[in-house]
Design a protein around this motif. Structure first.
Motif, PDB file in Angstrom:
ATOM      1  N   CYS A  73      14.808  50.959 127.515  1.00 53.92           N
ATOM      2  CA  CYS A  73      14.061  50.157 128.560  1.00 53.92           C
ATOM      3  C   CYS A  73      12.864  49.120 127.646  1.00 53.92           C
ATOM      4  CB  CYS A  73      13.335  51.168 129.376  1.00 53.92           C
ATOM      5  SG  CYS A  73      14.271  52.157 130.398  1.00 53.92           S
ATOM      6  N   TRP A  74      12.891  49.708 126.322  1.00 58.46           N
ATOM      7  CA  TRP A  74      11.809  48.958 125.826  1.00 58.46           C
ATOM      8  C   TRP A  74      12.692  47.893 124.853  1.00 58.46           C
ATOM      9  CZ3 TRP A  74       6.831  48.481 126.039  1.00 58.46           C
ATOM     10  CH2 TRP A  74       6.056  49.243 126.706  1.00 58.46           C
ATOM     11  N   LEU A  75      13.824  47.668 124.628  1.00 58.59           N
ATOM     12  CA  LEU A  75      14.725  47.080 123.998  1.00 58.59           C
ATOM     13  C   LEU A  75      14.291  45.200 124.122  1.00 58.59           C
ATOM     14  CD1 LEU A  75      18.300  48.545 123.569  1.00 58.59           C
ATOM     15  CD2 LEU A  75      16.505  48.249 121.763  1.00 58.59           C
ATOM     16  N   PRO A  76      14.010  44.866 125.447  1.00 54.07           N
ATOM     17  CA  PRO A  76      13.523  43.591 125.407  1.00 54.07           C
ATOM     18  C   PRO A  76      12.209  43.340 124.511  1.00 54.07           C
ATOM     19  CG  PRO A  76      14.317  44.419 127.624  1.00 54.07           C
ATOM     20  CD  PRO A  76      14.263  45.439 126.667  1.00 54.07           C
ATOM     21  N   VAL A  77      11.363  44.105 124.704  1.00 50.13           N
ATOM     22  CA  VAL A  77      10.357  43.921 123.866  1.00 50.13           C
ATOM     23  C   VAL A  77      10.413  43.943 122.319  1.00 50.13           C
ATOM     24  CG1 VAL A  77       7.833  44.946 123.348  1.00 50.13           C
ATOM     25  CG2 VAL A  77       8.556  44.689 125.812  1.00 50.13           C
ATOM     26  N   TRP A  78      11.105  45.064 122.083  1.00 45.74           N
ATOM     27  CA  TRP A  78      11.373  45.315 120.731  1.00 45.74           C
ATOM     28  C   TRP A  78      12.238  44.075 120.044  1.00 45.74           C
ATOM     29  CZ3 TRP A  78       9.108  48.341 117.453  1.00 45.74           C
ATOM     30  CH2 TRP A  78       9.674  48.638 116.146  1.00 45.74           C
ATOM     31  N   GLY A  79      13.333  43.635 120.670  1.00 45.37           N
ATOM     32  CA  GLY A  79      13.976  42.470 120.317  1.00 45.37           C
ATOM     33  C   GLY A  79      13.564  41.270 120.256  1.00 45.37           C
ATOM     34  N   TRP A  80      12.254  41.140 120.930  1.00 41.15           N
ATOM     35  CA  TRP A  80      11.590  39.794 120.776  1.00 41.15           C
ATOM     36  C   TRP A  80      10.489  40.169 119.328  1.00 41.15           C
ATOM     37  CZ3 TRP A  80       6.424  38.973 120.229  1.00 41.15           C
ATOM     38  CH2 TRP A  80       5.782  37.619 120.091  1.00 41.15           C
ATOM     39  N   LEU A  81       9.949  41.362 119.281  1.00 39.51           N
ATOM     40  CA  LEU A  81       9.283  41.687 118.312  1.00 39.51           C
ATOM     41  C   LEU A  81       9.994  41.443 116.912  1.00 39.51           C
ATOM     42  CD1 LEU A  81       7.347  44.910 119.463  1.00 39.51           C
ATOM     43  CD2 LEU A  81       6.140  42.501 118.994  1.00 39.51           C
ATOM     44  N   LEU A  82      11.150  41.615 116.821  1.00 39.16           N
ATOM     45  CA  LEU A  82      12.038  41.582 115.832  1.00 39.16           C
ATOM     46  C   LEU A  82      12.542  40.304 115.469  1.00 39.16           C
ATOM     47  CD1 LEU A  82      13.791  45.230 115.368  1.00 39.16           C
ATOM     48  CD2 LEU A  82      11.414  44.204 114.267  1.00 39.16           C
ATOM     49  N   GLY A  83      12.367  39.327 116.466  1.00 35.42           N
ATOM     50  CA  GLY A  83      12.837  38.146 116.381  1.00 35.42           C
ATOM     51  C   GLY A  83      14.227  37.701 116.954  1.00 35.42           C
ATOM     52  N   GLU A  84      14.777  38.795 117.825  1.00 36.00           N
ATOM     53  CA  GLU A  84      16.151  38.386 118.329  1.00 36.00           C
ATOM     54  C   GLU A  84      16.126  37.885 119.525  1.00 36.00           C
ATOM     55  OE1 GLU A  84      18.667  38.719 116.267  1.00 36.00           O
ATOM     56  OE2 GLU A  84      18.126  40.231 114.657  1.00 36.00           O
ATOM     57  N   PHE A  85      15.173  38.281 120.310  1.00 37.45           N
ATOM     58  CA  PHE A  85      15.216  37.491 121.840  1.00 37.45           C
ATOM     59  C   PHE A  85      14.091  36.620 121.773  1.00 37.45           C
ATOM     60  CE2 PHE A  85      16.885  42.034 123.092  1.00 37.45           C
ATOM     61  CZ  PHE A  85      18.022  41.850 123.050  1.00 37.45           C
TER      62      PHE A  85
END
Length: 207
Positions: free
Chosen positions: A117-129
């Motif tokens: 459920c946190w992947l949208p946030v995590w993906g942005w933090l790592l520069g993917e989203f």
């Protein structure tokens, strides 16, 4: 078999949508352009597990080399129904790698089943989203009010709410540039998840 499936009734008339079957068969044949088209039709059919199809569509798009569109599809999938996405079946490693890195860094901070459920946030933090801030920019006052209402009514899961605050905060920081409001938003983000907030601030300071 594929030609026969194309002649079957629409997805609302049978339990397993033929559009999905066609898409997965085309994926297996490495016909990614056709697969993406059929999976897109499956996801647009109003079916219950739409997020699962968006995940598979992202896989097809990535196989076509449409990296940004693939990431958009994956982001939409995890925002709409994170637990419905069939991660083990995804061929591309991007989502697997995001989840693995979150498990390593956030394993002590959250339950295993909530990490997706946190992947949208995590993906942005790592520069993917990438954050789409069009909705925020259209009426940021109404957007802020809806967030506060969601906090009060608790009608939005914490990871999704944090993601929406992230969108609002980044709009305030990069476009609207309201420092006073940004302080309030960041305070709310910290209250919702100190773990994500610390990593958010680390990324902002590194910009």
């Amino acid at each position: 078999m594929i030609e026969g499936l194309k002649k079957l009734p629409g997805p609302e008339l049978i339990y397993i949508p033929p559009r999905f079957q066609i898409g997965t068969l085309l994926m297996a044949q490495e016909k990614y352009a056709e697969a993406e088209s059929w999976l897109a039709m499956a996801s647009d059919g109003g079916i219950h597990e739409r997020a699962r199809f968006l995940g598979w569509r992202g896989d097809a798009l990535m196989s076509l080399g449409e990296t940004e569109k693939a990431k958009e599809s994956w982001l939409a999938a995890f925002l709409e129904g994170p637990r419905s996405v069939d991660i083990p079946s995804l061929k591309n490693r991007l989502i697997h790698n995001l989840l693995s890195s979150l498990e390593i860094e956030g394993g002590d901070e959250m339950e295993e089943d909530e990490m997706v459920c946190w992947l949208p946030v995590w993906g942005w933090l790592l520069g993917e989203f990438v954050l789409n801030m069009d909705e925020v920019a259209a009426d940021h006052g109404a957007f802020a009010a809806s967030l506060e209402k969601s906090v009060g009514s608790r009608d939005m899961a914490q990871p999704r709410l944090w993601f929406e605050y992230l969108r609002y905060g980044e709009y305030l920081r990069t476009i609207f540039r309201s420092d006073r409001e940004l302080v309030r938003v960041r305070r709310r983000m910290r209250e919702l998840s100190g773990f994500m907030f610390d990593r958010y601030m680390a990324r902002i300071r590194g910009c």
